[in-house]
Design an enzyme around this catalytic site. Structure first.
Site, PDB file in Angstrom:
ATOM      1  N   CYS A   1      37.901  45.262  64.272  1.00 25.40           N
ATOM      2  CA  CYS A   1      39.189  45.237  63.801  1.00 25.40           C
ATOM      3  C   CYS A   1      40.120  44.893  65.062  1.00 25.40           C
ATOM      4  O   CYS A   1      39.568  43.867  66.175  1.00 25.40           O
ATOM      5  CB  CYS A   1      39.799  46.099  62.557  1.00 25.40           C
ATOM      6  SG  CYS A   1      40.410  44.732  62.131  1.00 25.40           S
TER       7      CYS A   1
ATOM      8  N   HIS B   1      35.828  47.191  58.339  1.00 24.45           N
ATOM      9  CA  HIS B   1      36.025  48.784  58.557  1.00 24.45           C
ATOM     10  C   HIS B   1      35.556  49.451  57.054  1.00 24.45           C
ATOM     11  O   HIS B   1      34.988  49.321  55.700  1.00 24.45           O
ATOM     12  CB  HIS B   1      37.223  48.931  59.492  1.00 24.45           C
ATOM     13  CG  HIS B   1      38.752  48.821  58.324  1.00 24.45           C
ATOM     14  ND1 HIS B   1      39.326  48.926  57.280  1.00 24.45           N
ATOM     15  CD2 HIS B   1      38.604  47.490  58.371  1.00 24.45           C
ATOM     16  CE1 HIS B   1      40.159  48.220  56.720  1.00 24.45           C
ATOM     17  NE2 HIS B   1      40.296  46.616  58.013  1.00 24.45           N
TER      18      HIS B   1
ATOM     19  N   ARG C   1      48.137  37.997  55.155  1.00 23.62           N
ATOM     20  CA  ARG C   1      47.775  39.282  55.433  1.00 23.62           C
ATOM     21  C   ARG C   1      45.546  38.629  54.644  1.00 23.62           C
ATOM     22  O   ARG C   1      45.870  38.403  53.290  1.00 23.62           O
ATOM     23  CB  ARG C   1      47.569  40.594  55.236  1.00 23.62           C
ATOM     24  CG  ARG C   1      48.400  41.139  56.333  1.00 23.62           C
ATOM     25  CD  ARG C   1      48.896  42.664  56.258  1.00 23.62           C
ATOM     26  NE  ARG C   1      47.955  43.343  56.795  1.00 23.62           N
ATOM     27  CZ  ARG C   1      47.607  42.957  58.120  1.00 23.62           C
ATOM     28  NH1 ARG C   1      48.378  43.282  58.750  1.00 23.62           N
ATOM     29  NH2 ARG C   1      46.966  44.092  59.043  1.00 23.62           N
TER      30      ARG C   1
HETATM   31  N1  GLN Z   1      47.010  44.367  64.109  1.00 28.11           N
HETATM   32  C1  GLN Z   1      45.780  43.419  64.115  1.00 28.11           C
HETATM   33  C2  GLN Z   1      45.878  42.113  62.769  1.00 28.11           C
HETATM   34  O1  GLN Z   1      46.715  42.488  61.725  1.00 28.11           O
HETATM   35  C3  GLN Z   1      44.265  44.581  63.327  1.00 28.11           C
HETATM   36  C4  GLN Z   1      44.697  44.922  62.418  1.00 28.11           C
HETATM   37  C5  GLN Z   1      43.389  45.758  62.295  1.00 28.11           C
HETATM   38  O2  GLN Z   1      43.035  46.802  62.651  1.00 28.11           O
HETATM   39  N2  GLN Z   1      43.647  46.170  61.237  1.00 28.11           N
HETATM   40  O3  GLN Z   1      45.113  41.284  62.385  1.00 28.11           O
END
Ligand code: GLN
Length: 250
Positions: free
Chosen positions: A93, A194, A127
């Site tokens: 990630c 993850h 997201r």
């Molecule tokens: N900040 C990054 C995103 O939102 C990675 C997030 C994360 O590690 N979940 O794309």
């Protein structure tokens, strides 16, 4: 054998039970008579290529990424030399994003990356969240399924010719459009998955252990003894079924 793991920035990049991935590696190594020795590498700590058989970089939100991005980017040569020298690497990630050329976050600021993986990441408006199912072929002809959970704003675009970790069966993957997830460069893997990743995908944990053992000097390692994996198989099944219920590609 002793497997030396370098865990980069465990105090910053740790939001998705990343320690769970390390715990799985340690336990699966121990059950085969190997010892995992984990060294935390924080801001400014030295990192010498060859000192680790496996490097691990976990996940973090933009704020944590910003705190370590320049320190990590400055390690580009050492990390490239380690992977060139046959060390294994898993980046998840936020860590995966920063192993590419860089990440432009939601506020427009650019975080430089390590430049190991041939990709760039830009945060989008929405997201990408949910269960994911991938098909991976780390060895030609051996296609295996990988299940996990993704939650990222970043859209990661692989350069033409860069190898993905897998093909998205269900979920968004790198950018929601390409059908690719993650990146692979030799023994180095990066992924958005993850949850943590390794408890429900024991084949991937063993793949990483085998790569790390090869680097540790066991160039023709005996196959790792199979483990019962009943609970792991069940955990995989639940995650894969959730991804299938979600639908998406395919
Ligand atoms: N900040 C990054 C995103 O939102 C990675 C997030 C994360 O590690 N979940 O794309």
């Amino acid at each position: 054998m002793t497997i030396r793991v370098g865990h980069l920035y465990p105090d910053y990049l740790n939001i998705y039970a990343d320690r769970g991935n390390i715990a799985v590696l340690a336990r699966r190594a121990a059950l085969r008579g190997h010892e995992l020795v984990v060294q935390a590498i924080g801001l400014g700590d030295p990192l010498s290529p060859g000192a680790h058989d496996l490097l691990y970089v976990g996940g973090g939100q933009d704020r944590e990424q910003a705190a370590i991005a320049s320190d990590l980017a400055a390690r580009g040569d050492e990390i490239a030399a380690a992977v060139d020298g046959g060390a294994a690497l898993l980046a998840v990630c936020g860590g995966y994003q920063l192993l590419g050329r860089g990440y432009r976050g939601r506020d427009g600021s650019f975080m430089p990356g390590v430049g190991l993986f041939a990709h760039e990441t830009v945060a989008g408006e929405t997201r990408m969240i949910g269960d994911v199912l991938l098909e991976c072929e780390l060895e030609p002809g051996n296609v295996r399924l990988l299940a996990g959970f993704e939650n990222h704003a970043g859209r990661t675009l692989l350069d033409p010719g860069a190898e993905a970790l897998g093909r998205v069966v269900h979920g968004f993957g790198n950018d929601g459009e390409s059908g690719f997830e993650g990146c692979r460069l030799g023994r180095a893997l990066g992924t958005y998955l993850h949850g943590p990743l390794l408890p429900r995908n024991p084949w991937l944990a063993d793949w990483l252990l085998a790569q790390a053992l090869a680097h540790a000097g066991d160039e023709a390692p005996a196959a790792l003894t199979p483990l019962p994996d009943d609970l792991e198989t069940e955990a995989f099944r639940v995650a894969a079924d959730r991804a299938r219920a979600r639908g998406g590609r395919r």
